[in-house]
Each structure stands twice: as C-alpha cells, then as structure tokens.
Design a protein around this motif. Structure first.
Motif, PDB file in Angstrom:
ATOM      1  N   CYS A 153       0.803  -1.227   0.000  1.00 46.64           N
ATOM      2  CA  CYS A 153       0.000   0.000   0.000  1.00 46.64           C
ATOM      3  C   CYS A 153       0.832   1.271   0.000  1.00 46.64           C
ATOM      4  N   LYS A 154       2.101   1.186   0.328  1.00 50.76           N
ATOM      5  CA  LYS A 154       2.934   2.384   0.405  1.00 50.76           C
ATOM      6  C   LYS A 154       2.907   3.190  -0.898  1.00 50.76           C
ATOM      7  N   ASN A 180      -7.923   4.898  -4.265  1.00 47.92           N
ATOM      8  CA  ASN A 180      -8.173   3.985  -3.159  1.00 47.92           C
ATOM      9  C   ASN A 180      -6.873   3.427  -2.598  1.00 47.92           C
ATOM     10  N   VAL A 181      -6.793   3.398  -1.256  1.00 51.68           N
ATOM     11  CA  VAL A 181      -5.699   2.723  -0.564  1.00 51.68           C
ATOM     12  C   VAL A 181      -6.346   1.679   0.346  1.00 51.68           C
ATOM     13  N   PRO A 182      -6.174   0.393   0.052  1.00 55.92           N
ATOM     14  CA  PRO A 182      -6.888  -0.644   0.823  1.00 55.92           C
ATOM     15  C   PRO A 182      -6.601  -0.601   2.318  1.00 55.92           C
ATOM     16  N   THR A 183      -5.357  -0.316   2.700  1.00 60.62           N
ATOM     17  CA  THR A 183      -5.008  -0.244   4.112  1.00 60.62           C
ATOM     18  C   THR A 183      -5.146   1.185   4.605  1.00 60.62           C
ATOM     19  N   SER A 184      -5.961   1.392   5.629  1.00 64.46           N
ATOM     20  CA  SER A 184      -6.125   2.721   6.189  1.00 64.46           C
ATOM     21  C   SER A 184      -4.834   3.150   6.873  1.00 64.46           C
ATOM     22  N   LEU A 185      -4.368   4.328   6.541  1.00 64.50           N
ATOM     23  CA  LEU A 185      -3.183   4.876   7.201  1.00 64.50           C
ATOM     24  C   LEU A 185      -3.657   5.617   8.440  1.00 64.50           C
ATOM     25  N   ASN A 186      -3.478   4.992   9.609  1.00 63.52           N
ATOM     26  CA  ASN A 186      -3.956   5.588  10.843  1.00 63.52           C
ATOM     27  C   ASN A 186      -3.097   5.116  12.010  1.00 63.52           C
TER      28      ASN A 186
END
Length: 676
Positions: A232-233, A433-439
């Motif tokens: 995802c990066k 879209n980014v499948p992994t939420s950056l949080n």
C-alpha cells in the motif's frame, strides 16, 4: 484523544523542515526547549550539502561539523548541570539563535490512551483525580513539554511537528496527566531542577505501529501486516499527490478557533434545493473512519437527512439532539444555521440545538451537518438514543433521527492543511483507493513520523503506558516489546536508555486476555535490560481501561527513576513472585520487593487458585507466613501451579507490602496461552 486538536496551531506557526534554506532545524530543537544535563547532547539539522556548521552555546560549549552530500549534519554538545536560561547559535551561511533554553532532566513519554489522557480528562466519565486542581496550579517556568503531532506515515520523516511550551493554566488542560505528574515529581524530588517532556502518544495505537518495519520482520505473526504495508505504500504516495493537487484552504491563526468563519467552498450544501441524490449513505451514529463508513479520512464531511415531524409540531420550538460529534460541527435546519460547536476539545460533548419556529416551513425538515474532523474517528458518533428531535420541554415525544444519512466529504485534512474537494462533481468518490487505512493502527506508521524524527533528542529515559490495544496477542507482545525498545535505543544511539513502563490495569471492558497481557508485561521486566514495570493492579476500573488516579501511577514511575537513576533508594513495587516449592498439597511462594513485610488488605487473602497437572483450576486458601505465602486447596491434593488475581477484572486486590504497593497478578505456569 484530544491532543490531535491542539496541534492545528502548527499550520500557522511552523515552516516545513524541507523548505530550501541554509541552516534548518527540526521543530524539536527550538525556543524554550529543555536539554539533558551533563551529557553529550545530540543536535542536528539540514543545510546546503557540505556546508560547515558551527554550534555555540552560551554556557561556553562549541562544536563544528560539515554537512554530508544530502545536507544532513549533527553534532554532540556537552551540556552543564541543570540551570538556564541559555541560548545556542547555529552558524553557517545563515545564523539561527535558539533562545530560552533550560538544562535539566528530559524524558520521552509515549504510549496510548492512558498516556494521552489530559489533566482535564475526557468528560463526563473519565475525569482525572485532582486534574482540575492541577490545571489551576500548573504554572511552572521550568517544567516544559513538547507534544509531537499525531500523524501516521508510510515513510520515515525527517521532522515532526511540535513546539515547546511552559506548563501553565492556559494550556494545562491539554497536557498528559501522567506525563505532567511524573515531571512534577521529578522536578520537586531533584530540588526544583528543570524538566522537559517529549510527549509522543496516540490513543488506540498498537505496539507494532511504534517500531521500524525492518525489525518487525523478526516476528513471523506480523508477516501479513508487513506485506500489506509494502503493497500500500506506493498507493498512499499516489493518494497524497492527488490531495496536493487541490486548492488549499487557509485556516485562522488562532488555533482554538481555527475553523470559525472559514470558507470551505461548500456553503450551498445546506440548502433545501441542493441535490444530494448522488450521495452515498451511512448508518448513524458511528465513527466515520470505520470500514462501514468512509475509512481513513480526516477533514470536512457533510451529512444530510430529511425528517418528517407531526403537523402539530410546526408551531413549536423544537430541540435537535445529535449526541457527541467528533470533533467540530456547524448544523443547519432548512438551510438556516441553528447551532455550531467549533471550540477545541468538544469531541465528546453532546450537541443539542434549538430549532426556532420561524425555521419550520412544514412537516418536512432538512437537517444538514458539516462535521470537521481533525484526526482519529470523526463523525456523529454517540448512541442511537441521543439522535432525536422533540418539542421543547417534551422529550418523551422524541422522534429518532438515527439511521441512514446521506454524506459527502468536501475537504481533506492533509499535512495540517485542508484541501477542497469539489462537491458539485462529488469529487471525493473519485479519490484514489488505498486498501489499508493509514492511521494509528498501521504497522510502523507512528515510528516513521512520531519516533524516528525525535528519538535522537537526548533524554534520561522513556516512560511508556501501553498494552490495552494488543490484548489477545500477549505471546506476540513478549517478542514485540523487547524489539521495540532495542529499536528505539539503537536509533537514539543510546543502548542503555532507561525504559520504565506501566502494566495495564484490571478492567471488565476487555472480556478475555487482559490478565495474560499483564503477565507478559510482568515477565518482560526480566527480558528487557535497563527496564522496570510499575503496576496499577489497585487502580483498575470495571467500566473502562482508563485509570484515573494518574498521580499515583506517576509517583510510582518517579520512584523507579529515583531508585534506579537518581541515587535515592526506595521501594518501587509490590511483592513480586520469584519462585515456589511444593510439599504434598501445599505450594510455598517466595517474593522479591517484600519491603517491610507482606500485608493482607482485607479480612483474608483472596483470588488465589491452584492448578493440577492437567491444568484444572481450583479456588485456594492463602496464608502469609513471614515473607512467604503458602497456598493450598482441599480439592487439589497434588497442585502444580498457582495463580493470583489472574482474571481480566479484579475488584480489590489483597496482597501488598507494608509500603502500600499492590502485588501484580501472576501465574507460576512456565507458559501461558492467548485465548483464541
């Protein structure tokens, strides 16, 4: 949780560390900072490649270095004993002076919600014991804090947003209660010397978020998370570039009122005639960053809903109840503003707004709410019962407005700025879209942006309050925490950096596995060098994972520091299980940290159990005999192990030493297994 809000000030106070200039310093090296006394202190920055940099301190210390081919440079500057104020000059092609510097004791404070909870608490249920009084008395020129901006990142950042400030009643409400009480205890106990706290924490964060991705590859169970991060990066980089391509919205200079009267370019959305037929729907109430909502998004989101009211209400003043909104809101009915909450720290404040009779034009009402989310969660996020509308003084006649609402994001918060998204074309729905939420739960994302840029800042040690978010994975935590600590020490260039951590407190909120996390934390004291654990066994709460007597916990952390680092011997812990011996049906337990002697607080020792060779558990009797405890059960003639208070929730522990420290829960089993 509310630390995310006070950092809006960074939008107007700081210039990016990456902007082209001669000498540039990271935000942590700035006016009002505290430097660690009597040490070779790390100072660093950027400049033109190969530029010669001279660093001169007003206490007659000096160092010279040359930047590398990327413009990075660093020096070590000898600091004197505690005192100040001083200044430091950084001299190259340009000249920067950092003023009002104190020399004293510096501590890095990190972790999750129990570290982040401010002196003001989180009303109405999580109020810090003595917090409001501490805010009134929080007036210390020589206790200073810098709060690291809460920002996840896929990339290692050179700098982290922050500023140093003096503890005062004006800002005291937002200071970490645990960090403040610890700093105050160190300050007072060492003769009123300056103390600096670097606060880098995030509610809800997992431990793996705070370590470098490369070292986490040593833990096989994290393989899938690591693969997803690497996949995802580049997708996140693409999204970041897409956001930057939009118009930037300028906020007010006053951080506490940053969004008041700001034109977010979406004022038509509240109107009755606005067409929202293309908008998606969300079930409210909920946090909008959950998988069923928007996902990873901070910024401006509009919510709209048509509500049918009884005809007899059309001539009455109505009350609109929305429950709490995270963080801020402006609310309209039939296109007219009926209320707003734009102040800082109102994320859990229930919204109730009057609807004047003049706004009601029939028995159909359009409710439109602009939610302004500054990070974490976000949205109309209370309980269904609080979302309703009713005539004034007649709440029993309330009509629910929970359920499906139309929604559309119209501005995204990115790098402390809002970027406008065209509401007319519903541009948000075209967002990459980014499948992994950056949080705060993204693996390594907090290390990259909240540890890596600041861990080189010279400190006496680290205090850490964490573990609740990793409950259920205690065996993994046994591997993870030592790797994390070694990682931080290596990056800091200090292999002996002190690491004192808080054991999770008992709570009924976490149904399974909390006792195993406590056991992992207890055992890690003997695994991590130069570490110590303090217990909150007697401070747990049935209904929350958040302990409220932060001063007691801080005093225990400070006792460890005084005993271990500052040459002030004292007891630091409750009785700690060391070994056992078995004779027939009795098990004799030996302890360290007995202090003046073992004590039972209560009529008798409770919460002891014995286990047979098959792992069957029996309630047991326990008796203090000198500095040992003898445990037995008439139902178990051949016991093999003992457990004490080994449950998620323990209302009142009974085993203490005479110094008043409660014993941690424990099991004598060599292995303990997570619940599946």
């Amino acid at each position: 949780m509310n630390l995310k809000k006070i950092l809006i000030i960074l939008t107007v106070l700081f210039v990016s560390f990456d902007v082209k200039a001669d000498i540039k310093l990271p935000h942590i090296i700035s006016d009002r900072m505290v430097l660690q006394q009597k040490t070779l202190c790390n100072l660093w920055g950027k400049s033109d490649p190969f530029e010669e940099i001279t660093v001169k301190a007003s206490w007659d210390a000096e160092a010279t270095t040359k930047a590398d081919n990327f413009g990075n440079w660093s020096v070590k500057l000898q600091t004197p004993k505690a005192g100040g104020p001083f200044f430091i000059d950084f001299i190259g092609k340009n000249h920067i002076r950092v003023n009002d510097i104190l020399i004293g004791e510096v501590w890095i404070a990190s972790g999750a919600s129990n570290m982040e909870m401010p002196l003001a608490g989180w009303p109405p249920h999580d109020m810090v014991v003595g917090g409001l009084q501490a805010i009134e008395q929080c007036n210390h020129e020589d206790i200073r804090i810098t709060i690291i901006e809460q920002k996840p990142s896929f990339n290692k950042e050179d700098d982290a947003g922050c500023r140093w400030y003096k503890c005062s009643p004006d800002g005291g409400a937002n200071i970490s209660a645990l960090a403040y009480f610890f700093a105050k205890k160190i300050h007072d106990g060492l003769g009123n010397i300056p103390v600096g706290i670097v606060l880098t924490c995030w509610t809800g964060s997992n431990a793996e978020c705070w370590a470098d991705l490369e070292v986490l590859k040593l833990i096989p169970s994290l393989k899938n998370q690591i693969s997803e991060f690497e996949r995802c990066k580049p997708l996140q980089d693409n999204l970041n570039n897409w956001i930057r391509g939009h118009r930037r919205i300028i906020l007010n200079n006053d951080w506490a009122h940053a969004s008041e009267n700001v034109d977010f370019l979406d004022k038509d959305v509240c109107r009755l005639s606005f067409d929202d037929s293309g908008w998606k729907s969300m079930e409210l109430p909920c946090y909008m960053d959950n998988p069923d909502g928007i996902g990873a998004f901070d910024g401006i989101v509009w919510f709209r809903k048509w509500v049918n009211i009884p005809l007899e209400w059309t001539n009455k003043k109505l009350i609109l109840s929305l429950g709490p909104i995270d963080d801020r809101d402006v609310t309209f009915v039939n296109g007219e503003k009926v209320g707003e909450t734009l102040m800082d720290g109102a994320w859990n404040l229930e919204r109730k707004y009057e609807i004047p009779q003049s706004v009601i034009r029939g028995n159909d009402l359009l409710i439109a709410v602009r939610v302004i989310d500054g990070g974490n969660g976000g949205g109309i996020c209370g309980v269904r019962e609080l979302m309703c509308i009713y005539p004034e003084d007649e709440p029993s006649k309330a009509i629910s407005i929970a359920g499906d609402w139309k929604y559309l994001p119209t501005a995204e918060l990115f790098n402390k700025s809002y970027f406008s998204l065209d509401y007319k074309t519903m541009e948000f729905y075209k967002r990459p879209n980014v499948p992994t939420s950056l949080n705060m739960k993204t693996i390594s994302a907090l290390y990259n942006s909240m540890i890596y840029p600041i861990i080189k800042f010279s400190a006496a040690g680290i205090i850490f309050s964490h573990g609740e978010s990793n409950v259920g994975r205690s065996e993994e935590y046994m591997k993870l925490l030592p790797i994390l600590v070694e990682n931080w020490r290596k990056t800091a260039g200090n292999p002996d950096l002190k690491f004192y951590y808080v054991q999770s407190a008992p709570s009924a909120v976490q149904e399974y596995g909390a006792e195993q996390m406590r056991e992992a934390q207890r055992r890690l004291q003997n695994v991590i060098p130069n570490s110590a654990m303090v217990s909150e066994m007697d401070l747990g709460r049935f209904s929350s994972i958040h302990t409220l007597d932060k001063k007691k916990t801080a005093d225990r952390l400070a006792a460890v520091a005084f005993n271990d680092l500052y040459g002030k011997p004292q007891e630091t812990s409750g009785p700690e299980f060391v070994s056992m011996s078995i004779s027939k049906n009795k098990i004799t337990l030996s302890f360290s940290h007995v202090g003046g002697g073992l004590v039972c607080q209560g009529k008798r020792l409770t919460d002891f159990e014995v286990l047979d060779s098959k792992g069957n558990v029996y309630e047991a009797e326990a008796e203090i005999q000198g500095d040992k405890i003898v445990v037995s059960s008439s139902e178990c003639p051949s016991p093999k192990n003992v457990r004490y208070a080994y449950r998620n929730w323990v209302q009142k522990p009974t085993l203490y030493n005479k110094e008043g420290f409660a014993a941690s829960s424990f099991t004598t089993e060599k292995k303990f297994t997570d619940y599946k």
